[in-house]
Write a protein that holds these residues in place. Structure first.
Motif, PDB file in Angstrom:
ATOM      1  N   VAL A  44      52.278  38.873   9.278  1.00 56.44           N
ATOM      2  CA  VAL A  44      51.307  37.957   9.875  1.00 56.44           C
ATOM      3  C   VAL A  44      52.016  36.755  10.508  1.00 56.44           C
ATOM      4  O   VAL A  44      51.647  36.302  11.590  1.00 56.44           O
ATOM      5  N   ARG A  45      53.061  36.266   9.863  1.00 63.13           N
ATOM      6  CA  ARG A  45      53.846  35.165  10.469  1.00 63.13           C
ATOM      7  C   ARG A  45      54.438  35.595  11.810  1.00 63.13           C
ATOM      8  O   ARG A  45      54.392  34.849  12.786  1.00 63.13           O
ATOM      9  N   ALA A  46      54.989  36.813  11.841  1.00 60.01           N
ATOM     10  CA  ALA A  46      55.574  37.316  13.094  1.00 60.01           C
ATOM     11  C   ALA A  46      54.504  37.446  14.170  1.00 60.01           C
ATOM     12  O   ALA A  46      54.715  37.095  15.332  1.00 60.01           O
ATOM     13  N   LEU A  47      53.332  37.934  13.754  1.00 54.51           N
ATOM     14  CA  LEU A  47      52.215  38.092  14.683  1.00 54.51           C
ATOM     15  C   LEU A  47      51.811  36.733  15.268  1.00 54.51           C
ATOM     16  O   LEU A  47      51.565  36.599  16.472  1.00 54.51           O
ATOM     17  N   CYS A  48      51.763  35.714  14.408  1.00 54.13           N
ATOM     18  CA  CYS A  48      51.365  34.377  14.858  1.00 54.13           C
ATOM     19  C   CYS A  48      52.390  33.828  15.849  1.00 54.13           C
ATOM     20  O   CYS A  48      52.023  33.227  16.864  1.00 54.13           O
ATOM     21  N   ALA A  49      53.669  34.021  15.551  1.00 54.59           N
ATOM     22  CA  ALA A  49      54.711  33.530  16.461  1.00 54.59           C
ATOM     23  C   ALA A  49      54.569  34.188  17.825  1.00 54.59           C
ATOM     24  O   ALA A  49      54.689  33.550  18.863  1.00 54.59           O
TER      25      ALA A  49
END
Lengths: 290, 300
Positions: free
Chosen positions: B54-59
């Protein structure tokens, strides 16, 4: 009443289907006497784009087959061509070859297919290696297919030259997109019809007729094409090498100006090293005893 | 129900097919691709989602590409358990909203009080937008009031959060039902809320035809009430070309006022990669390999 002959609309073999150019354009093809013969599809950069998409889709499955099975399938292709020798001879004489020359070329082509069918499960033993290292590890080098390879087919020996450029890349587990000869594209059309009845999965070999000046620039810059083979003139070679450097692709082409003996059974035209042109090497470490 | 009217199925499908024939080139294409990117609800809805993913998706949502001048996506769309991780990654003043599916997505087959509790918890965790599923069972058995009351209850539970009502068109069987469900939903939601085609979890997803039925419903509802409802097709829109066809449908049905991510969104996980791939092609002139833009690397 005399019967009206039914003439064939030549179509390109792409993704296991017979297509017209997306542009709907054609160019007239005359036979060796200058008589009109047929309208050939004049493929464009968008046809190249579409062909690369289907080649990429088919490539994984082809590379994933066992080497032995790839050999069986290529041998089966030779089986498909042999009984249709007469049709291929006709396709070649259309371009000016004598019947004797055409027969010789078809026979050499079929033999070349069998030659590469034999290599599929043997090149790995020679090109791969167990490397000596002074550690308690195995160190293996294995080959892997590269992906989609573009081939610019020669005008000379329109059937033998075409297959001699396609086969090593396909033997290595790649899929190919081919710009067929500009002056003698018809044998490639006939070949497509035979590929369709072989066991080669659709999309592994894709044949586009048309003009090099319209498609070579796309071959050069297309990021998804991983290597270029075939025979090109100096200007196209330069374009391919510049585009190849930009998109990190391997360019392994012969020059139009060089006199190539397509019949030579050994040497760069039919050998292990032609297969190696479109293979990647992967070296891995593995602990001994684990 | 009767005044909602029926759908001319043949007409809708013909009209949808026509959108695919529009030619969009050069500057208009670049503009369309960037607009589509700004409308993406970058989605991950899988059992194997992790805070790291999810962090990667947000970035990626905030800055879709290193070199391109590409706008951030409209939102990220995650499961409720991932909202707080998305909020931590995006911060409080992000241009990217956090959308969360709630109401026992994708089936919705739990008690209403459980669904409402899930919505409230999602909003409390920091969701800006809630994607709910309608009670298809109630709709198909003719309990229209019950279906509407449930949507109204969820809208109330949303508070400030934007609500997107998923009709799950593939389970409604007919265009008439899609139109009817659209109207039932639009009558109880608020200005700025959305109706949405599908969960992406069934075999059939958003198509130009069911998108068209819903756009027509939004237009008719707008003329009736003056209330502008947004639209979100979801599932199955994977290529930039498809996305441009959907934008053509929006422009020709609702006009420029809907060509903004406040009123139109794409629910998609892989679409953004293809939009970027085409944008790089437009910028460099070279066709791009899909694996350059995908997390799933491979030779092909």
């Amino acid at each position: 009443m005399p019967r009206l002959p039914i003439s064939k609309t030549p179509k390109c073999y792409v993704g296991g289907k017979f297509i017209r150019s997306e542009s709907a354009r054609t160019f007239p093809l005359n036979d060796a006497t200058g008589e009109f013969f047929a309208h050939m599809p004049q493929c464009t950069r968008k046809d190249v784009r579409n062909a690369v998409e289907v080649a990429a889709k088919a490539g994984g499955g082809w590379a994933g087959r066992s080497a032995y099975n790839r050999g069986q399938i290529l041998y089966r292709l030779a089986e498909m061509l042999e009984p249709r020798t007469a049709e291929l001879v006709n396709a070649l004489t259309l371009g000016g070859a004598t019947v004797a020359e055409a027969k010789k070329e078809v026979a050499a082509t079929i033999d070349r297919i069998v030659h590469y069918a034999g290599w599929t499960d043997k090149f790995e033993q020679i090109l791969g290696n167990v490397n000596p290292v002074a550690l308690p590890h195995f160190n293996f080098t294995v080959t892997e297919s590269m992906g989609v390879i573009g081939v610019v087919a020669p005008d000379e020996a329109p059937l033998l030259g075409l297959l001699t450029c396609i086969l090593p890349a396909v033997t290595a587990g790649n899929s190919v997109v081919v710009i067929t000869s500009e002056t003698a594209p018809y044998p490639a059309i006939a070949l497509g019809e035979m590929l369709a009845t072989s066991d080669l999965p659709g999309g592994v070999v894709n044949l586009l007729s048309g003009f090099r000046k319209e498609m070579v620039p796309t071959f050069a810059t297309h990021e998804h094409i991983r290597g270029i083979g075939g025979v090109v003139n100096a200007a196209d070679r330069k374009a391919l090498e510049i585009g190849g450097a930009e998109s990190m692709k391997r360019v392994k082409v012969f020059n139009t100006a060089d006199a190539i003996d397509w019949y030579a059974g050994e040497g760069p035209k039919a050998s292990l090293y032609a297969i190696a042109d479109f293979l990647e090497y992967k070296t891995t470490w593995h602990p001994v005893g684990a | 129900m009767n005044e909602i009217g029926n759908v001319d199925a043949v007409g809708v499908e013909e009209r949808a097919a026509k959108y695919g024939t529009r030619s969009i080139k050069t500057a208009s294409k670049v503009k369309g691709l960037k607009l589509a990117a700004s409308m993406v609800d970058l989605t991950t809805l899988e059992g194997k989602d992790t805070p790291g993913k999810v962090r990667a998706l947000c970035a990626k949502a905030v800055r879709p590409h290193d070199d391109l001048d590409c706008p951030p996506t409209g939102a990220v769309c995650v499961y409720p358990a991932m909202i707080k991780h998305a909020r931590a990654a995006l911060g409080d003043k992000s241009p990217v909203n956090i959308a969360s599916v709630a109401t026992a997505f994708p089936s919705g087959q739990v008690h209403l009080r459980t669904r409402l509790a899930e919505v409230k918890a999602a909003v409390a965790d920091g969701a800006d937008e809630i994607d709910m599923v309608i009670n298809r069972g109630a709709f198909l058995s003719g309990e229209y009031n019950r279906m509407q009351d449930e949507i109204a209850a969820v809208a109330e539970a949303c508070g400030e959060a934007v609500l997107k009502v998923i009709l799950e068109t593939s389970e409604l069987e007919t265009y008439d039902n899609i139109r009817a469900a659209s109207f039932l939903a639009m009558r109880v939601i608020r200005q700025g809320d959305f109706i949405k085609t599908s969960t992406g979890k069934t075999s059939a997803n958003a198509t130009l035809a069911n998108n068209q039925v819903m756009l027509d419903a939004i237009r008719d509802h707008y003329f009736e009430t003056g209330m502008a409802i947004g639209m979100k097709p979801a599932g199955g829109i994977k290529s930039a070309k498809q996305a441009l066809h959907f934008l053509v449908a929006v422009k020709e049905t609702l006009g420029d006022a809907w060509l903004t991510n406040r009123r139109y969104r794409f629910g998609a996980s892989s679409l953004l990669n293809d939009l970027l791939r085409q944008l790089v092609k437009m910028e460099t002139g070279a066709y791009q390999a899909p694996y350059t833009f995908s997390e799933a690397a491979g030779a092909y």
